[in-house]
Design an enzyme around this catalytic site. Structure first.
Site, PDB file in Angstrom:
ATOM      1  N   LYS A 127     -10.239   0.367  -2.247  1.00 40.08           N
ATOM      2  CA  LYS A 127     -10.082   0.136  -0.805  1.00 40.08           C
ATOM      3  C   LYS A 127     -10.332   1.435  -0.033  1.00 40.08           C
ATOM      4  CE  LYS A 127      -6.672  -1.181   2.734  1.00 40.08           C
ATOM      5  NZ  LYS A 127      -5.336  -1.741   3.025  1.00 40.08           N
TER       6      LYS A 127
ATOM      7  N   LYS B  33      -6.818   3.387  -3.232  1.00 40.07           N
ATOM      8  CA  LYS B  33      -7.230   3.401  -1.821  1.00 40.07           C
ATOM      9  C   LYS B  33      -7.433   4.847  -1.394  1.00 40.07           C
ATOM     10  CE  LYS B  33      -5.123   2.097   2.651  1.00 40.07           C
ATOM     11  NZ  LYS B  33      -4.063   1.315   3.313  1.00 40.07           N
TER      12      LYS B  33
ATOM     13  N   ASP C 221       0.861  -1.194   0.000  1.00 36.11           N
ATOM     14  CA  ASP C 221       0.000   0.000   0.000  1.00 36.11           C
ATOM     15  C   ASP C 221       0.896   1.241   0.000  1.00 36.11           C
ATOM     16  OD1 ASP C 221      -1.783  -2.096   0.544  1.00 36.11           O
ATOM     17  OD2 ASP C 221      -3.009  -0.877   1.879  1.00 36.11           O
TER      18      ASP C 221
HETATM   19  O1  G3H Z   1      -5.453   1.388   6.129  1.00 41.27           O
HETATM   20  C1  G3H Z   1      -5.981   1.350   7.217  1.00 41.27           C
HETATM   21  C2  G3H Z   1      -6.120   2.470   8.133  1.00 41.27           C
HETATM   22  O2  G3H Z   1      -4.910   2.979   8.553  1.00 41.27           O
HETATM   23  C3  G3H Z   1      -6.936   2.070   9.325  1.00 41.27           C
HETATM   24  O3  G3H Z   1      -7.548   3.184   9.840  1.00 41.27           O
HETATM   25  P1  G3H Z   1      -8.463   3.069  11.158  1.00 41.27           P
HETATM   26  O4  G3H Z   1      -7.489   2.873  12.310  1.00 41.27           O
HETATM   27  O5  G3H Z   1      -9.181   4.371  11.222  1.00 41.27           O
HETATM   28  O6  G3H Z   1      -9.376   1.897  11.026  1.00 41.27           O
END
Ligand code: G3H
Length: 434
Positions: free
Chosen positions: A370, A334, A271
């Protein structure tokens, strides 16, 4: 009889006519002429004959009938100029003698028409094509209205809700991206990824086992993930953020090297973040080259490109950054890092989805989506799934084309499923499954 036939029935009949006969019908009478000049009729024919259901603002001239004529003329021309066909990844592509823009466009449309169902596994990307991001206009109020409509939909109930929540579990990239991550909490996360629901809930839902889509960590924790998943004999995706995550403000050499190191450590999905400066300064070709370099560094690992929508200023930039990322070969686009103040929202998702649809029309490649950051409740996850299913179709609610990046969504999904299975809500001390 014909004069009393309702227009919508005539439109239906005319849409089955061979195109060469439409000219004859145009001069039969005023009524037929007006139906056959109607934009609605040509919109329908474009959809039926070419599989095209949206008109790009960049196309000139910009009407359904003229777009149909343009493609039709180009097709006649190409029959004479096409020289060979070849098979690539199970997909037939048409090669043309000449390299001019019109023929390139046609090639893409024909390619799409010829897709046999055997989609290539990955988006190969395309050459840098500025035409696809020129004259992009997004109707802000319309996008916001449409996304509010989704949010306002009646919720799924009972077994339908349970089924979709189970589906949602399989689409999660279970994430930890903290400065204090250790082997210990990565170990715990991997166990949770392998057993996201308690055994008794799973059993009641009729499943033997179920996993999330992937585990997502910083590059330095990839080896830990490999070790634990190996120990657990669990073959799920290992995602690493990279390329200067979260801000992308480090030199390109180190960003690319970071991708390579994460892959060497065992990541199967990368990513990356884009350099937002390039978007805000309109340096699209540089952005293309940077993403392309990261794609190359990924090798076999799949590339998810985080465009960090919360930093891009407006919808047009979000569309353009999405399109450039796909041109450069991203397997997914994403929304966010989870570290911006505004992360995954429905309006930005609708803009990115439109870019995915347009890119598919141009190239025949399906790129995944995503959303990430701030997805915390079972209800959120259901809304995301509904959006994907309705905007892009069933294929985009499968793990190879849709993931939700989330660190703390599973708990609420498990609570809702527990309620479905037992009729009771779990206490606030409900432990995660281990
Ligand atoms: O890619 C994933 C994110 O960093 C997760 O974010 P979150 O902690 O708000 O679920």
């Amino acid at each position: 009889m014909w004069s009393s036939t309702p227009h919508f029935i005539l439109t239906d009949i005319f849409s089955h006519l061979p195109i060469v006969d439409v000219g004859e019908c145009l001069i039969v009478c005023r009524s037929w002429n007006s139906i056959l000049q109607d934009e609605y009729y040509w919109k329908r024919r474009l959809k039926e004959d070419w599989g095209i259901d949206s008109l790009r603002e960049t196309h000139q001239p910009c009407s359904w009938i003229s777009e149909y004529k343009r493609l039709h003329c180009m097709q006649s021309k190409s029959v004479m100029t096409s020289n060979s066909e070849f098979e690539r990844d199970g997909l037939l592509a048409l090669t043309l003698n000449h390299d001019d823009d019109e023929e390139e466009n046609l090639k893409r449309h024909l390619l799409k028409k010829r897709i046999s169902g055997n989609m290539p596994e990955r988006n190969d990307g395309t050459t840098f094509t500025p035409d696809w991001i020129e004259n992009v206009h997004i109707n802000y109020p319309a996008v916001v209205r449409a996304s509010n409509d989704f949010k306002g939909r009646r919720a799924l109930k009972k077994e339908h809700q349970a089924a979709w929540l189970v589906k949602a579990v399989t689409l999660i990239d279970l994430t930890t991206l903290a400065g204090d991550d250790t082997y210990c909490n990565v170990d715990r996360l991997c166990n949770y990824a392998k057993n996201p629901l308690r055994k008794e809930i799973l059993k009641q839902l009729g499943f033997d086992s179920l996993t999330v889509g992937a585990v997502c960590v910083y590059p330095n924790r990839v080896k830990d993930v490999c070790k634990v998943l190996n120990k657990l004999n669990c073959n799920i995706g290992i995602a690493s953020v990279a390329a200067g995550f979260p801000e992308g403000q480090t030199p390109m050499e180190t960003r690319v090297r970071e991708v390579e190191l994460a892959v060497e450590a065992g990541a199967t999905e990368i990513d990356i973040v884009i350099n937002r400066t390039l978007v805000l300064e309109g340096r699209w070709e540089e952005l293309y080259e940077e993403v392309k370099a990261c794609r190359k560094a990924c090798g076999e690992a799949h590339l998810k490109t985080i465009i960090a929508t919360g930093h891009l200023g407006d919808f047009e930039n979000i569309y353009k950054a999405s399109m450039i990322s796909m041109m450069a070969g991203s397997d997914f686009i994403k929304t966010s890092t989870g570290k911006e103040s505004v992360n995954a929202t429905f309006p930005v998702a609708m803009v990115m989805i439109r870019a995915i649809r347009d890119y598919f029309e141009y190239t025949g490649f399906k790129v995944g989506f995503k959303p990430a950051g701030g997805i915390r409740t079972a209800k959120d996850s259901l809304q995301w799934l509904t959006l994907m299913k309705e905007e892009l179709g069933d294929e985009w609610v499968q793990p190879d084309l849709f993931r939700m990046g989330a660190s703390s969504l599973l708990g609420d999904i498990e609570r809702q499923l527990y309620h479905y299975c037992t009729g009771r809500y779990a206490s606030s001390t409900f432990d995660i499954a281990m």
